[in-house]
Scaffold this motif. Structure first.
Motif, PDB file in Angstrom:
ATOM      1  N   GLY A 200      52.918  54.265 -87.185  1.00  0.00           N
ATOM      2  CA  GLY A 200      52.757  55.056 -85.961  1.00  0.00           C
ATOM      3  C   GLY A 200      54.088  55.473 -85.378  1.00  0.00           C
ATOM      4  O   GLY A 200      54.255  56.607 -84.921  1.00  0.00           O
ATOM      5  N   ALA A 201      55.055  54.566 -85.408  1.00  0.00           N
ATOM      6  CA  ALA A 201      56.389  54.876 -84.901  1.00  0.00           C
ATOM      7  C   ALA A 201      57.037  55.975 -85.724  1.00  0.00           C
ATOM      8  O   ALA A 201      57.644  56.911 -85.186  1.00  0.00           O
ATOM      9  N   ARG A 202      56.894  55.872 -87.029  1.00  0.00           N
ATOM     10  CA  ARG A 202      57.478  56.896 -87.905  1.00  0.00           C
ATOM     11  C   ARG A 202      56.863  58.267 -87.610  1.00  0.00           C
ATOM     12  O   ARG A 202      57.569  59.277 -87.574  1.00  0.00           O
ATOM     13  N   ALA A 203      55.557  58.305 -87.398  1.00  0.00           N
ATOM     14  CA  ALA A 203      54.882  59.574 -87.090  1.00  0.00           C
ATOM     15  C   ALA A 203      55.375  60.166 -85.770  1.00  0.00           C
ATOM     16  O   ALA A 203      55.502  61.387 -85.634  1.00  0.00           O
ATOM     17  N   ILE A 204      55.684  59.308 -84.793  1.00  0.00           N
ATOM     18  CA  ILE A 204      56.207  59.768 -83.508  1.00  0.00           C
ATOM     19  C   ILE A 204      57.619  60.310 -83.668  1.00  0.00           C
ATOM     20  O   ILE A 204      57.956  61.361 -83.121  1.00  0.00           O
ATOM     21  N   TRP A 205      58.459  59.601 -84.392  1.00  0.00           N
ATOM     22  CA  TRP A 205      59.901  59.867 -84.399  1.00  0.00           C
ATOM     23  C   TRP A 205      60.354  60.904 -85.417  1.00  0.00           C
ATOM     24  O   TRP A 205      61.218  61.724 -85.130  1.00  0.00           O
ATOM     25  N   MET A 206      59.812  60.853 -86.607  1.00  0.00           N
ATOM     26  CA  MET A 206      60.283  61.719 -87.688  1.00  0.00           C
ATOM     27  C   MET A 206      59.506  63.041 -87.641  1.00  0.00           C
ATOM     28  O   MET A 206      58.575  63.259 -88.396  1.00  0.00           O
TER      29      MET A 206
END
Length: 169
Positions: A44-50
């Motif tokens: 989920g964090a990767r989807a938000i940030w990248m």
């Protein structure tokens, strides 16, 4: 520090995510500066940030050994008729703070937004009690155009405001 900074800013790649995730997780789990779920998982964090193009994610890396020191994610604030205003999020690894990395990422983002044709930059949720961030953005020409009272549940201070900050380009 004299002369050129000891870091450079470049586009992030998928190979950078394993270096971003630990400080992203530490900062978000602390719950003091980002309105992301404190328990957000890595995917989920990767989807938000990248972010995908036309947005852009960058990393600040140590010139000598390539260590990722910080990152910024930049994009249109809204779609459609609001797409001429940019926004961004910034994180510096706490182990590498107070080296000018946040300022350099902010300056880089402003230059990117200007070169990309945006007319302004808007930050939607700068935590009122995050004094270093508020001071940095003010020093880079942003102004607080409003504060949403009690919009952020700070783990130590309770409900505090979220500033909306703006800068014309």
């Amino acid at each position: 520090m004299s002369g050129a900074p000891a870091f450079t800013i470049r586009d992030a790649t998928g190979a950078d995510w394993p270096a971003i995730w630990p400080f992203f997780h530490e900062i978000v789990a602390a719950g003091e500066t980002y309105a992301y779920p404190r328990d957000v998982g890595e995917q989920g964090a990767r989807a938000i940030w990248m972010v995908a193009p036309p947005g852009r994610t960058v990393v600040a890396v140590d010139r000598d050994d390539g260590t990722v020191l910080g990152s910024a994610s930049m994009y249109a604030n809204r779609m459609g008729p609001g797409a001429h205003v940019a926004s961004a999020s910034f994180m510096v690894d706490p182990a590498h703070g107070r080296q000018g990395i946040g300022r350099a990422l902010g300056e880089h983002m402003i230059a990117w937004a200007r070169a990309s044709g945006y007319r302004a930059i808007q930050f939607n949720a700068v935590v009122q009690t995050n004094a270093p961030a508020v001071a940095l953005w003010r020093s880079l020409g942003f102004e607080i155009i409003g504060t949403v009272p009690e919009a952020f549940d700070h783990p130590a201070l309770g409900y505090v405001g979220l500033h909306v900050m703006h800068r014309r380009l």
